[in-house]
Write an enzyme that holds these catalytic residues in place. Structure first.
Site, PDB file in Angstrom:
ATOM      1  N   GLU A  50      38.618  63.068  45.842  1.00 48.69           N
ATOM      2  CA  GLU A  50      39.871  63.736  45.467  1.00 48.69           C
ATOM      3  C   GLU A  50      40.577  64.388  46.648  1.00 48.69           C
ATOM      4  O   GLU A  50      41.798  64.509  46.664  1.00 48.69           O
ATOM      5  CB  GLU A  50      39.627  64.773  44.373  1.00 48.69           C
ATOM      6  N   PHE A 112      31.568  71.789  30.072  1.00 50.54           N
ATOM      7  CA  PHE A 112      31.256  70.779  31.079  1.00 50.54           C
ATOM      8  C   PHE A 112      32.500  70.483  31.921  1.00 50.54           C
ATOM      9  O   PHE A 112      33.577  70.265  31.382  1.00 50.54           O
ATOM     10  CB  PHE A 112      30.754  69.493  30.396  1.00 50.54           C
ATOM     11  N   GLN A 113      32.335  70.485  33.222  1.00 54.88           N
ATOM     12  CA  GLN A 113      33.419  70.256  34.184  1.00 54.88           C
ATOM     13  C   GLN A 113      34.586  71.217  33.995  1.00 54.88           C
ATOM     14  O   GLN A 113      35.744  70.855  34.196  1.00 54.88           O
ATOM     15  CB  GLN A 113      33.889  68.792  34.141  1.00 54.88           C
ATOM     16  N   LYS A 162      42.918  68.785  28.150  1.00 55.45           N
ATOM     17  CA  LYS A 162      42.806  67.450  27.559  1.00 55.45           C
ATOM     18  C   LYS A 162      43.544  67.351  26.226  1.00 55.45           C
ATOM     19  O   LYS A 162      44.230  66.367  25.958  1.00 55.45           O
ATOM     20  CB  LYS A 162      41.324  67.101  27.374  1.00 55.45           C
ATOM     21  N   MET A 480      36.556  69.604  70.783  1.00 57.01           N
ATOM     22  CA  MET A 480      37.254  70.871  70.970  1.00 57.01           C
ATOM     23  C   MET A 480      36.267  72.040  70.920  1.00 57.01           C
ATOM     24  O   MET A 480      36.394  73.015  71.664  1.00 57.01           O
ATOM     25  CB  MET A 480      38.355  71.032  69.913  1.00 57.01           C
TER      26      MET A 480
END
Lengths: 572, 163
Positions: A50, A112-113, A162, A480
């Site tokens: 993502e 969940f999630q 949802k 760096m």
């Protein structure tokens, strides 16, 4: 007409002329994905993580000026997106991120999630919304796009539970076409006339004028106006890391980039100017170094910015002008053109000093026939692409070398993470830019540390046949970090050595791409030609084994003043 | 310097956390913060007491204005203004202290709004300084519980904070 939440989202994206949605599906966005499947017009680009979805949407936005769109699921989908959102926020990039959320009845139940996406993203968005009722969805989405692109642009997150994407409601298409007005949000567009008059007078009277232009010039598509202004006044121009391409590097008034790895002439001119015109820039610590040191020299500052909070934040400004850079520059040019012509004698002495500073040749480096110099690779890349490519970079030494040696003539050709400094943006930025500009050459200059932060996207590139050219400046160090450790930490290279690197040629081939390893300076040009011409339509991964000890110069050490630069050793 | 900042903000869920989050993220002080809906239920009015140099206060007002939910911001220090705070104080009120508490409440024009055999709840409204003075005047050993609301502020005269 009755539509579901998911269908309303599609309507909105069509209205916004969204070409691509960069995303990754999951439980909470199944209805949204189902609606995407059943429409034409928007292409979904399946990324492999993502974070890359948001970076790709961001790269699309940077290269086009249009608003990028990403779509992620709830929980880990949203938290993975956070780095991408913060990256866009710190560089003021217009993107809209749609995240799925657990159903409203489950919110707060540790479902969940489930994660509090609005809470997690709040400090790094321009604004965010949780839509609890499908009847609010259309207007919320419209607001999201409006907020993302107007005023000082930035990322906006819309969190859609949802059940909201599944629920249906009466939908009125007029929501999208009617003008939006928000009592709490009214960005200033045009500059204050009195302030513009004052600024014009200051510039005309200046003996040591200087223009310092930042990302705001690119974001507001004002490169043309800036160029006209600088030529009208015959004033030296420096552009920040975010402003590269906002003024043509070939113009004789161009002094290069200022700041920590800026040119000697740009930093000396910034410091010794008597009237400094800052345009869409924010006096960042990497640009002006030590604030007290910067203030030790007297100068008048004019600051044009769309965000009032950027003005007098780190450095006190004498003449603030709040407004959209493009509008204000047009006003300023009109003001100057209506009055007396600038007197070249005023700045003759100043230009003499600048020419002297230029003779320091601060970007000179010792060529080698044994070891590949990174600067040489960038110069060859510039030559072979004719300066016409869209160049993305990651973060580190390679980023600074590209900024210094690839001379950008036009805006939106240079995509990198300036504010947040996010390693791993290069490849997804190139994906977004390549999709937006299918016929154009897109190259990603990267390091072996950065590229591995989103290496999985080689798979996305294969799926969508993106002919990106990856130029890896491989020094087997987190360069760096190593440079700072060498200079300031007694050469104790703690954690900055990259061991067990993959064979990048085989890795590229495993993903279905072309890999080329380059060990000798003499082979650099041929390898680049092979990549950019023979394999024009393929992704080529060029692994340049560069001089491990090369450092980025000039350098203003952290906490030092702009004039306290360290130049390459052979120069001192 | 102490500043009282008054703001109008959309009455949306999360609006308060945008303001408090801004203060913690940028390292600004909050001495007190009060918030409640206004006569128009779509808006909340917030009074924020903070401190800092002029530069810091300028940044605070700019950053507050930048929040998308914030409708209006004023620094009440820039104009004549009124500021009030509410104190609820539960004190032990037995023996000689019972009479003494009553007297102190009268002197400060406070009201006793709850009485039991052993306690009073005293209500006092006033400026922060007046509340401080009252608390300093009574015996701390007798204080069972103190609740302060934080300041509420408003400009004097006809000046109003409207969208």
């Amino acid at each position: 007409m009755t539509l579901t939440g998911a269908e309303i989202l599609i309507k909105c994206l069509h209205h916004e002329k969204t070409e691509y949605v960069f995303g990754y599906p999951g439980g909470a966005v199944l209805f949204l994905y189902d609606a995407l499947f059943q429409q034409d017009g928007i292409r979904h680009v399946l990324v492999r993580h993502e974070q890359a979805a948001v970076h790709a949407a961001d790269g699309y936005a940077r290269s086009t000026g249009k608003t990028g769109v990403a779509l992620v699921t709830s929980g880990p989908g949203a938290t993975n997106a956070v780095t991408g959102i913060a990256t866009a926020y710190y560089d003021s990039i217009p993107i809209v991120v749609i995240s799925g959320q657990v159903a409203t009845a489950f919110i707060g139940q540790d479902a969940f999630q489930e994660v509090d996406t609005v809470g997690v993203t709040r400090p790094c968005v321009k604004h965010n919304f949780l839509v609890r009722d499908v009847r609010d969805l259309a207007l919320t989405l419209k607001k999201a796009f409006y907020l993302a692109r107007s005023g000082r642009p930035g990322p906006v997150v819309v969190d859609i539970p949802k059940d909201v994407s599944a629920a249906a409601c009466e939908f009125d298409e007029n929501v999208f076409s009617t003008e939006l007005s928000m009592r709490s949000y009214n960005p200033v567009i045009r500059g204050h006339h009195g302030q513009i008059k004052k600024a014009a007078q200051m510039l005309l009277e200046a003996r040591r004028p200087m223009i310092y232009a930042g990302g705001g010039v690119v974001l507001s598509d004002s490169a043309e106006e800036l160029t006209r202004l600088a030529r009208l006044l015959n004033v030296p121009v420096t552009t920040t890391l975010m402003g590269l391409g906002g003024f043509p590097a070939s113009d004789k008034r161009y002094l290069g980039m200022p700041g920590m790895h800026g040119t000697y002439e740009a930093n000396m001119s910034m410091h010794h100017s008597d009237v400094l015109l800052a345009i869409g820039a924010r006096f960042d610590d990497r640009v002006i170094g030590n604030v007290e040191h910067f203030a030790s020299e007297q100068r008048k500052i004019i600051h044009i910015d769309v965000d009032p909070a950027s003005i007098s934040k780190r450095v006190k400004v004498d003449t603030p002008i709040v407004g959209n850079v493009k509008d204000v520059l047009e006003q300023l040019i009109r003001q100057l053109e209506s009055g007396a012509a600038p007197n070249p004698a005023n700045t003759a002495e100043w230009w003499k000093r600048i020419e002297e500073w230029r003779t320091r040749q601060c970007l000179a480096y010792k060529p080698s026939t044994e070891l590949i110099k990174p600067q040489f690779v960038i110069q060859k890349l510039l030559e072979i692409t004719g300066g016409e490519a869209i160049i993305t970079s990651d973060v580190g030494q390679h980023q600074m070398w590209t900024a210094q040696y690839y001379r950008f003539e036009q805006p939106r050709r240079w995509l990198n993470s300036g504010g947040l400094g996010t390693m791993g943006v290069g490849l997804p930025y190139a994906m977004g830019a390549q999709l937006a500009h299918p016929g154009k050459t897109v190259a990603c200059v990267t390091g072996e540390g950065s590229i591995q932060m989103n290496i999985q996207e080689l798979s996305t590139c294969r799926q969508f046949r993106l002919p990106i050219k990856i130029c890896l400046l491989n020094n087997r160090y987190l360069g760096m970090v190593r440079q700072w450790q060498q200079m300031f930490h007694g050469q104790r290279y703690s954690g900055s050595y990259m061991d067990s690197l993959p064979d990048f040629v085989k890795l590229a081939e495993a993903y279905g791409h072309v890999g080329i390893r380059v060990d000798k300076p003499g082979d650099v040009e041929a390898a680049l030609r092979e990549a950019f011409t023979t394999h024009k339509n393929e992704l080529v991964f060029l692994d340049f084994q560069i001089d491990r000890s090369e450092n980025v110069y000039p350098m203003v050490p952290g906490g030092k003043g702009l004039t306290e630069m360290v130049l390459p050793a052979e120069e001192l | 310097m102490r500043h009282v900042i008054s703001l109008l903000i959309e009455n949306e869920s999360g609006a308060l956390s945008r303001v408090s989050g801004l203060f913690s993220a940028r390292g600004y002080n909050i001495e007190s913060l009060t918030v409640a809906p206004t006569e128009d239920a779509s808006m909340s009015r917030m009074t924020l007491v903070t401190g800092g140099s002029d530069d810091v206060i300028e940044q605070i007002t700019k950053q507050l204005n930048k929040l998308v939910d914030v409708i209006k911001v004023t620094d009440l220090n820039e104009m004549p203004s009124i500021e009030r705070e509410l104190l609820l104080l539960k004190v032990r009120a037995t023996g000689a202290a019972r009479e003494e508490m009553k007297r102190m409440a009268d002197i400060f024009r406070a009201r006793i709004i709850d009485v039991t055999e052993a306690s009073y709840i005293i209500e006092l409204t006033g400026s922060q300084k007046k509340l401080d003075a009252f608390l300093a005047a009574i015996d701390p050993a007798l204080v069972a519980e103190a609740v302060r609301s934080g300041a509420c502020g408003m400009a004097r005269g006809e000046r109003v904070l409207k969208p």
